[in-house]
Scaffold this motif. Structure first.
Motif, short mmCIF file in Angstrom:
data_model
loop_
_atom_site.label_atom_id
_atom_site.label_comp_id
_atom_site.label_asym_id
_atom_site.label_seq_id
_atom_site.Cartn_x
_atom_site.Cartn_y
_atom_site.Cartn_z
N UNK A 56 0.96 -10.87 -2.81
CA UNK A 56 0.74 -10.07 -3.99
C UNK A 56 0.27 -8.65 -3.70
N UNK A 57 1.10 -7.96 -4.66
CA UNK A 57 0.90 -6.61 -4.60
C UNK A 57 1.19 -5.77 -5.86
N UNK A 58 0.51 -4.69 -6.25
CA UNK A 58 0.43 -4.04 -7.54
C UNK A 58 0.42 -2.53 -6.98
N UNK A 59 0.89 -1.67 -7.74
CA UNK A 59 1.07 -0.16 -7.69
C UNK A 59 0.94 0.48 -8.92
N UNK A 60 0.17 1.62 -8.81
CA UNK A 60 0.33 2.62 -10.00
C UNK A 60 1.51 3.32 -10.00
N UNK A 61 2.01 3.62 -11.30
CA UNK A 61 3.42 4.09 -11.52
C UNK A 61 3.62 5.53 -10.74
N UNK A 62 2.50 6.04 -10.45
CA UNK A 62 2.61 7.38 -9.77
C UNK A 62 2.96 7.32 -8.35
N UNK A 63 2.66 6.01 -7.80
CA UNK A 63 2.88 5.94 -6.40
C UNK A 63 4.23 4.99 -6.13
N UNK A 64 4.76 4.06 -7.18
CA UNK A 64 5.58 3.08 -6.78
C UNK A 64 6.77 3.59 -6.21
N UNK A 65 7.33 2.68 -5.12
CA UNK A 65 8.52 3.18 -4.54
C UNK A 65 8.17 3.91 -3.34
N UNK A 66 7.16 4.77 -3.31
CA UNK A 66 6.88 5.66 -2.26
C UNK A 66 5.75 5.12 -1.40
N UNK A 67 4.70 4.35 -1.89
CA UNK A 67 3.55 3.82 -1.00
C UNK A 67 3.84 2.22 -0.90
N UNK A 68 3.22 1.69 0.30
CA UNK A 68 3.21 0.33 0.42
C UNK A 68 1.80 -0.19 1.02
N UNK A 69 1.16 -1.18 0.05
CA UNK A 69 0.04 -1.56 0.90
C UNK A 69 0.30 -2.98 1.85
N UNK A 70 -0.36 -3.04 2.78
CA UNK A 70 -0.32 -4.37 3.44
C UNK A 70 -1.84 -4.51 3.94
N UNK A 71 -1.84 -5.79 4.56
CA UNK A 71 -3.05 -6.10 5.36
C UNK A 71 -2.68 -6.96 6.62
N UNK A 72 -3.73 -6.99 7.33
CA UNK A 72 -3.83 -7.78 8.46
C UNK A 72 -5.22 -8.62 8.52
N UNK A 73 -5.08 -9.88 8.17
CA UNK A 73 -6.32 -10.52 8.03
C UNK A 73 -6.92 -10.73 9.45
N UNK A 74 -6.01 -10.98 10.61
CA UNK A 74 -6.46 -11.16 11.73
C UNK A 74 -7.26 -9.84 12.38
N UNK A 75 -6.88 -8.69 11.67
CA UNK A 75 -7.56 -7.38 12.16
C UNK A 75 -8.42 -6.97 11.27
N UNK A 76 -8.72 -7.72 10.20
CA UNK A 76 -9.78 -6.98 9.37
C UNK A 76 -9.45 -5.88 8.57
N UNK A 77 -8.13 -5.62 8.76
CA UNK A 77 -7.81 -4.11 7.98
C UNK A 77 -6.62 -4.27 7.26
N UNK A 78 -6.74 -2.93 5.98
CA UNK A 78 -5.97 -3.08 5.04
C UNK A 78 -5.16 -1.68 5.31
#
Length: 118
Positions: A56-78
């Motif tokens: 599940x991901x959500x974005x502000x309208x100002x960044x939608x289509x340009x920014x991508x959030x992701x995470x790696x739970x094995x590396x404890x990193x977003x």
């Protein structure tokens, strides 16, 4: 608990940056993770959210289509991949970890500066 952001810097308009936020001292996979940003004299602005599994991901309208959030739970990193950057994206970017148990758990990093300028 520690959240450490990295990857900020100076980039030209239209360029890209990838921010990272490394977490320690918490059960990372149990936390929703968010990115916020703030410019001087303005309130902190929410940018993006990713759920505990990364589905599940959500974005502000100002960044939608340009920014991508992701995470790696094995590396404890977003991560926050930022493309097609604009001068108005200039801000200090903060990562945030939030979870609810008997109480609300809410942690913040120290921020990383992103400057978009020619």
């Amino acid at each position: 608990v520690q959240l450490v952001e990295s990857g900020g810097g100076l980039v030209q308009p239209g360029g890209s940056l990838r921010l990272s936020c490394a977490a320690s001292g918490l059960t990372f996979r149990s936390y929703d993770m968010r990115w916020y940003r703030q410019t001087p004299g303005k309130e902190r602005e929410w940018v993006a959210t990713i759920g505990t599994t990364g589905i599940s991901t959500n974005y502000a309208d100002s960044v939608k289509g340009r920014f991508t959030i992701s995470r790696d739970n094995a590396k404890n990193t977003v991560y926050l991949q930022m493309n097609s950057l604009k001068p108005e994206d200039t801000a200090v970017y903060y990562c945030n970890a939030e979870a609810y148990g008997l109480v609300r758990y809410d942690y913040w990093g120290q921020g990383t500066q992103v400057t978009v300028s020619s």
